[in-house]
Design an enzyme around this catalytic site. Structure first.
Site, PDB file in Angstrom:
ATOM      1  N   SER A 131      52.004  40.672  41.554  1.00  0.00           N
ATOM      2  CA  SER A 131      51.136  40.660  40.374  1.00  0.00           C
ATOM      3  C   SER A 131      51.871  41.222  39.160  1.00  0.00           C
ATOM      4  O   SER A 131      52.717  42.124  39.293  1.00  0.00           O
ATOM      5  CB  SER A 131      49.913  41.531  40.665  1.00  0.00           C
ATOM      6  OG  SER A 131      49.172  41.767  39.491  1.00  0.00           O
ATOM      7  N   TYR A 156      45.627  49.734  44.045  1.00  0.00           N
ATOM      8  CA  TYR A 156      45.854  48.295  44.218  1.00  0.00           C
ATOM      9  C   TYR A 156      47.240  47.905  43.694  1.00  0.00           C
ATOM     10  O   TYR A 156      48.034  47.264  44.389  1.00  0.00           O
ATOM     11  CB  TYR A 156      44.771  47.471  43.505  1.00  0.00           C
ATOM     12  CG  TYR A 156      45.178  46.021  43.362  1.00  0.00           C
ATOM     13  CD1 TYR A 156      45.177  45.174  44.462  1.00  0.00           C
ATOM     14  CD2 TYR A 156      45.630  45.510  42.137  1.00  0.00           C
ATOM     15  CE1 TYR A 156      45.604  43.855  44.353  1.00  0.00           C
ATOM     16  CE2 TYR A 156      46.052  44.198  42.021  1.00  0.00           C
ATOM     17  CZ  TYR A 156      46.039  43.372  43.127  1.00  0.00           C
ATOM     18  OH  TYR A 156      46.480  42.072  43.024  1.00  0.00           O
ATOM     19  N   LYS A 160      51.061  46.459  45.538  1.00  0.00           N
ATOM     20  CA  LYS A 160      51.929  45.323  45.199  1.00  0.00           C
ATOM     21  C   LYS A 160      53.377  45.779  45.028  1.00  0.00           C
ATOM     22  O   LYS A 160      54.302  45.136  45.507  1.00  0.00           O
ATOM     23  CB  LYS A 160      51.419  44.619  43.936  1.00  0.00           C
ATOM     24  CG  LYS A 160      50.074  43.932  44.121  1.00  0.00           C
ATOM     25  CD  LYS A 160      50.107  42.877  45.232  1.00  0.00           C
ATOM     26  CE  LYS A 160      48.770  42.250  45.493  1.00  0.00           C
ATOM     27  NZ  LYS A 160      48.745  41.388  46.691  1.00  0.00           N
ATOM     28  N   ARG A 302      38.316  49.251  27.432  1.00  0.00           N
ATOM     29  CA  ARG A 302      38.114  49.516  28.859  1.00  0.00           C
ATOM     30  C   ARG A 302      39.241  50.445  29.321  1.00  0.00           C
ATOM     31  O   ARG A 302      40.422  50.104  29.144  1.00  0.00           O
ATOM     32  CB  ARG A 302      38.143  48.189  29.634  1.00  0.00           C
ATOM     33  CG  ARG A 302      37.891  48.302  31.110  1.00  0.00           C
ATOM     34  CD  ARG A 302      37.702  46.929  31.755  1.00  0.00           C
ATOM     35  NE  ARG A 302      38.916  46.121  31.819  1.00  0.00           N
ATOM     36  CZ  ARG A 302      39.013  44.942  32.425  1.00  0.00           C
ATOM     37  NH1 ARG A 302      37.953  44.411  33.020  1.00  0.00           N
ATOM     38  NH2 ARG A 302      40.144  44.279  32.438  1.00  0.00           N
TER      39      ARG A 302
HETATM   40  P1  NAD Z   1      40.601  36.475  46.998  1.00  0.00           P
HETATM   41  O1  NAD Z   1      39.917  37.737  47.321  1.00  0.00           O
HETATM   42  O2  NAD Z   1      39.801  35.348  46.447  1.00  0.00           O
HETATM   43  O3  NAD Z   1      41.384  35.939  48.278  1.00  0.00           O
HETATM   44  C1  NAD Z   1      41.913  36.802  49.246  1.00  0.00           C
HETATM   45  C2  NAD Z   1      41.440  36.302  50.590  1.00  0.00           C
HETATM   46  O4  NAD Z   1      42.004  37.140  51.607  1.00  0.00           O
HETATM   47  C3  NAD Z   1      39.923  36.349  50.757  1.00  0.00           C
HETATM   48  O5  NAD Z   1      39.480  35.087  51.225  1.00  0.00           O
HETATM   49  C4  NAD Z   1      39.677  37.440  51.795  1.00  0.00           C
HETATM   50  O6  NAD Z   1      38.564  37.158  52.600  1.00  0.00           O
HETATM   51  C5  NAD Z   1      40.982  37.404  52.566  1.00  0.00           C
HETATM   52  N1  NAD Z   1      41.372  38.666  53.209  1.00  0.00           N
HETATM   53  C6  NAD Z   1      41.482  39.903  52.653  1.00  0.00           C
HETATM   54  N2  NAD Z   1      41.879  40.779  53.586  1.00  0.00           N
HETATM   55  C7  NAD Z   1      42.015  40.105  54.751  1.00  0.00           C
HETATM   56  C8  NAD Z   1      42.406  40.458  56.052  1.00  0.00           C
HETATM   57  N3  NAD Z   1      42.739  41.700  56.390  1.00  0.00           N
HETATM   58  N4  NAD Z   1      42.444  39.478  56.994  1.00  0.00           N
HETATM   59  C9  NAD Z   1      42.110  38.203  56.696  1.00  0.00           C
HETATM   60  N5  NAD Z   1      41.747  37.810  55.473  1.00  0.00           N
HETATM   61  C10 NAD Z   1      41.695  38.758  54.506  1.00  0.00           C
HETATM   62  O7  NAD Z   1      41.809  36.837  46.004  1.00  0.00           O
HETATM   63  P2  NAD Z   1      42.768  35.886  45.162  1.00  0.00           P
HETATM   64  O8  NAD Z   1      42.395  36.026  43.742  1.00  0.00           O
HETATM   65  O9  NAD Z   1      42.829  34.552  45.786  1.00  0.00           O
HETATM   66  O10 NAD Z   1      44.133  36.651  45.368  1.00  0.00           O
HETATM   67  C11 NAD Z   1      45.067  36.275  46.348  1.00  0.00           C
HETATM   68  C12 NAD Z   1      46.253  37.204  46.294  1.00  0.00           C
HETATM   69  O11 NAD Z   1      46.814  37.168  44.986  1.00  0.00           O
HETATM   70  C13 NAD Z   1      45.912  38.664  46.567  1.00  0.00           C
HETATM   71  O12 NAD Z   1      46.993  39.220  47.285  1.00  0.00           O
HETATM   72  C14 NAD Z   1      45.835  39.269  45.187  1.00  0.00           C
HETATM   73  O13 NAD Z   1      46.132  40.630  45.187  1.00  0.00           O
HETATM   74  C15 NAD Z   1      46.914  38.481  44.469  1.00  0.00           C
HETATM   75  N6  NAD Z   1      46.738  38.416  43.016  1.00  0.00           N
HETATM   76  C16 NAD Z   1      45.545  37.979  42.498  1.00  0.00           C
HETATM   77  C17 NAD Z   1      45.384  37.929  41.125  1.00  0.00           C
HETATM   78  C18 NAD Z   1      44.076  37.503  40.522  1.00  0.00           C
HETATM   79  O14 NAD Z   1      43.820  37.833  39.357  1.00  0.00           O
HETATM   80  N7  NAD Z   1      43.232  36.761  41.227  1.00  0.00           N
HETATM   81  C19 NAD Z   1      46.442  38.289  40.275  1.00  0.00           C
HETATM   82  C20 NAD Z   1      47.635  38.722  40.844  1.00  0.00           C
HETATM   83  C21 NAD Z   1      47.779  38.774  42.227  1.00  0.00           C
HETATM   84  C1  WQD Z   2      41.449  40.230  30.860  1.00  0.00           C
HETATM   85  C2  WQD Z   2      41.115  40.690  29.456  1.00  0.00           C
HETATM   86  C3  WQD Z   2      39.895  42.751  29.343  1.00  0.00           C
HETATM   87  C4  WQD Z   2      36.184  41.343  31.121  1.00  0.00           C
HETATM   88  C5  WQD Z   2      43.214  42.137  36.285  1.00  0.00           C
HETATM   89  C6  WQD Z   2      43.862  43.123  37.224  1.00  0.00           C
HETATM   90  C7  WQD Z   2      45.299  42.768  37.452  1.00  0.00           C
HETATM   91  C8  WQD Z   2      45.442  41.317  37.902  1.00  0.00           C
HETATM   92  C9  WQD Z   2      44.697  40.378  37.021  1.00  0.00           C
HETATM   93  C10 WQD Z   2      45.588  41.191  40.309  1.00  0.00           C
HETATM   94  C11 WQD Z   2      41.309  42.178  29.260  1.00  0.00           C
HETATM   95  C12 WQD Z   2      39.080  41.602  28.794  1.00  0.00           C
HETATM   96  C13 WQD Z   2      37.472  41.399  30.625  1.00  0.00           C
HETATM   97  C14 WQD Z   2      35.096  41.487  30.218  1.00  0.00           C
HETATM   98  C15 WQD Z   2      36.670  41.683  28.410  1.00  0.00           C
HETATM   99  N1  WQD Z   2      44.939  41.101  39.222  1.00  0.00           N
HETATM  100  N2  WQD Z   2      37.711  41.564  29.295  1.00  0.00           N
HETATM  101  N3  WQD Z   2      35.392  41.636  28.893  1.00  0.00           N
HETATM  102  O1  WQD Z   2      42.699  43.255  33.206  1.00  0.00           O
HETATM  103  O2  WQD Z   2      44.412  41.448  32.792  1.00  0.00           O
HETATM  104  O3  WQD Z   2      43.923  42.150  35.067  1.00  0.00           O
HETATM  105  O4  WQD Z   2      43.338  40.828  36.858  1.00  0.00           O
HETATM  106  O5  WQD Z   2      46.712  41.511  40.521  1.00  0.00           O
HETATM  107  O6  WQD Z   2      45.799  43.644  38.413  1.00  0.00           O
HETATM  108  O7  WQD Z   2      43.771  44.409  36.648  1.00  0.00           O
HETATM  109  O8  WQD Z   2      42.205  40.838  33.813  1.00  0.00           O
HETATM  110  O9  WQD Z   2      40.275  39.373  33.585  1.00  0.00           O
HETATM  111  O10 WQD Z   2      39.890  41.853  33.969  1.00  0.00           O
HETATM  112  O11 WQD Z   2      40.756  41.082  31.777  1.00  0.00           O
HETATM  113  O12 WQD Z   2      36.878  41.833  27.216  1.00  0.00           O
HETATM  114  O13 WQD Z   2      33.935  41.483  30.592  1.00  0.00           O
HETATM  115  O14 WQD Z   2      39.722  40.436  29.206  1.00  0.00           O
HETATM  116  O15 WQD Z   2      39.709  43.899  28.607  1.00  0.00           O
HETATM  117  O16 WQD Z   2      41.774  42.363  27.954  1.00  0.00           O
HETATM  118  P1  WQD Z   2      43.316  42.012  33.640  1.00  0.00           P
HETATM  119  P2  WQD Z   2      40.700  40.775  33.361  1.00  0.00           P
END
Ligand code: NAD
Ligand code: WQD
Length: 344
Positions: A131, A156, A160, A302
C-alpha cells in the site's frame, strides 16, 4: 469464459474481496486459472455469484482461513499451483489502532504460512498487496519506490511495511521464491458489468463509497475532511486508480515474475495513475458524470490524513509493461453503477 486444463493455477487469497474479485476476472481473461481462498470475514458469497455472472462459469473456491495451516496445506497438496496472489488481510486503519494484535496476527501470520508452504510445494511466484500507506506524507511528489518509507501511522500500515520486509528476507534466503510487492494507491470503481464491486461494512471510511452512498440517499451528507490544506483547492490529494486497472497490474506482475531468476528476485512497484486529484475534484467529476448533485459540507481535518500523495508510475511502466488506462470519469461512473445495483 473457459480455461484449458493446462492453464496455470493461481491461488488468490482474499479473492472474494474488492480487489481480489476483480483480479480473478483479469486472471481468467489472461488465461490463468484462479483458485480462491477466502473466509468471508469482509466479503460475501454474492461476490462469487457476480464472478459467475461475468465469467459464465464457477471459479474454484475454498472457504478457509489463510491462517489455518491444515486447510492451507490441503489446498497446496491438492492444487498444482503456479503462483499466489496474497490479498487476504484486514484493512481498516482505525480498527487496527483499536485491535492491533488482530491485525498483526491476521496479516502477518497468513503471509508467513504462505511463505512456508510455497517452497515446500514448489510454488515460486508471489504477488503481494502492499500500500502507498508505507510512504506516509512524503517530502517529494510524486513518490517513487526509492522514496523512503516513513514509520507507519497505524498497525495496519505497519503490517504492510513488515510484510514487505518479511518477503524480501525470505526471497534473499534463497528458498526459490520470486516476489513482487505492489504498492496500491487508492483503488476505486467496479467492474463495468456492475456484477462485482466494493462492499463496505457499515459506514464507509473511504471517500468514493461514501460519495456513492450519499448519492443513493443511504447517507444524508458527505463531510469533506478539511478544506485548508496546502493544495490547489485546499482539499487532500490522492491517486485514485480504477480497480480493473489495478487487477490487470497483477496479471502483468505474474507474467513478468515468471521471466525473472528465482532466488534473487524481490521488488516493489507503485500501482497508481500518476495523477493527483483533490477531494473537491472527485465530487465535481462524480456530479458531472452521473448528473446527481451531492449534498456535502467542508468539515475539519481528519486526524492522521496525509495532505497529498500520488505515484510516480515510471517503474510500473518499465518493470511491468503496464500503465493505468481508465479515466477518473470512468472509475466514478462504474462506482455509481455498482452502487445503484446494490441499493436497488
Ligand atoms: P477486502 O477486505 O475487500 O478483501 C480482502 C479479502 O480477504 C476479504 O474478502 C476477506 O474476507 C478476506 N480475508 C481477510 N482475512 C482472511 C483470512 N485470514 N483468511 C481468508 N480470507 C481472509 O479488501 P481489498 O480492498 O480487496 O484489499 C485487498 C488487499 O489490498 C488487502 O491486503 C489490503 O490491505 C490491500 N490494499 C487495499 C487498499 C484499498 O484501499 N482497498 C489499498 C492498498 C492496499
Ligand atoms: C481519501 C480522501 C479523506 C472520506 C485509505 C487508507 C490507506 C489505503 C487507502 C489501504 C482523504 C477524504 C474521505 C470522507 C473525505 N488503504 N475523505 N470524506 O485516506 O487516502 O487511504 O485507503 O492500504 O491505508 O488509509 O483514503 O478514501 O479514506 O480518503 O473528505 O467521508 O478523501 O480525507 O483526503 P486514504 P480515503
Amino acid at each position: 469464459m473457459t480455461s484449458s486444463s493446462n492453464s496455470p493455477k493461481i491461488l488468490v487469497t482474499g479473492g472474494a474481496g474488492f480487489i481480489g474479485s476483480h483480479t480473478v476476472v483479469s486472471l481468467v481473461e489472461a488465461g490463468f486459472e484462479p483458485i480462491i481462498v477466502d473466509n468471508f470475514s469482509n466479503s460475501e458469497q454474492s461476490a462469487l455469484n457476480g464472478l459467475r455472472a461475468i465469467l459464465g462459469r464457477d471459479v474454484a473456491f475454498y472457504q478457509a482461513d489463510c491462517n489455518d495451516a491444515t486447510a492451507m496445506e490441503a489446498i497446496f497438496q491438492k492444487e498444482q499451483l503456479a503462483g499466489v496472489i496474497h490479498f487476504a488481510a484486514y484493512k481498516a486503519v482505525g480498527e487496527s489502532v483499536a485491535k492491533p494484535l488482530m491485525y498483526y496476527r491476521n496479516n502477518l501470520d497468513s503471509l508467513m504460512l504462505l511463505l512456508e508452504l510455497m517452497p515446500k510445494y514448489g510454488v515460486k511466484d508471489l504477488v503481494f498487496s502492499s500500500s502507498c500507506t508505507v510512504y506516509g506524507q512524503p517530502e517529494q511528489l510524486p513518490v517513487t519506490e526509492q522514496t523512503p518509507r516513513l514509520p507507519a501511522q497505524s498497525p495496519y500500515g505497519n503490517t504492510k511495511a513488515i510484510s514487505e520486509d518479511i518477503i524480501r528476507d525470505v526471497v534473499h534466503a534463497k528458498v526459490a521464491i520470486r516476489a513482487l510487492a505492489l504498492r496500491y494507491f487508492n483503488p476505486i470503481g467496479a467492474h463495468p458489468s456492475a456484477e462485482i464491486g466494493e462492499l463496505p461494512l457499515g459506514v464507509p471510511a473511504n471517500l468514493v463509497p461514501f460519495i456513492t452512498q450519499t448519492a443513493a440517499g443511504i447517507r444524508q451528507s458527505l463531510t469533506v475532511h478539511g478544506g485548508d490544506y496546502n493544495t490547489p483547492d485546499g482539499t487532500c490529494v490522492r491517486d485514485y486508480i480504477h480497480v480493473m486497472d489495478l487487477a490487470e497490474a497483477h496479471v502483468q506482475a505474474l507474467k513478468k515474475l515468471s521471466e525473472q531468476p528465482v532466488d534473487t528476485s524481490y521488488d516493489v512497484v507503485n500501482i497508481g495513475t500518476g495523477r493527483g486529484e483533490t477531494v473537491l475534484n472527485i465530487i465535481k467529476t462524480f456530479e458531472q458524470q452521473t448528473g446527481v448533485a451531492l449534498n456535502y459540507t467542508i468539515g475539519p481535518r481528519r486526524p492522521g490524513d496525509i495532505e497529498q500523495v500520488y505515484a510516480d508510475v515510471t517503474k510500473a511502466r518499465n518493470v511491468l509493461d503496464w500503465t493505468a488506462s481508465r479515466s477518473l470519469a470512468e472509475s466514478l461512473r462504474d462506482a455509481w453503477h455498482w452502487q445503484q445495483k446494490v441499493s436497488a
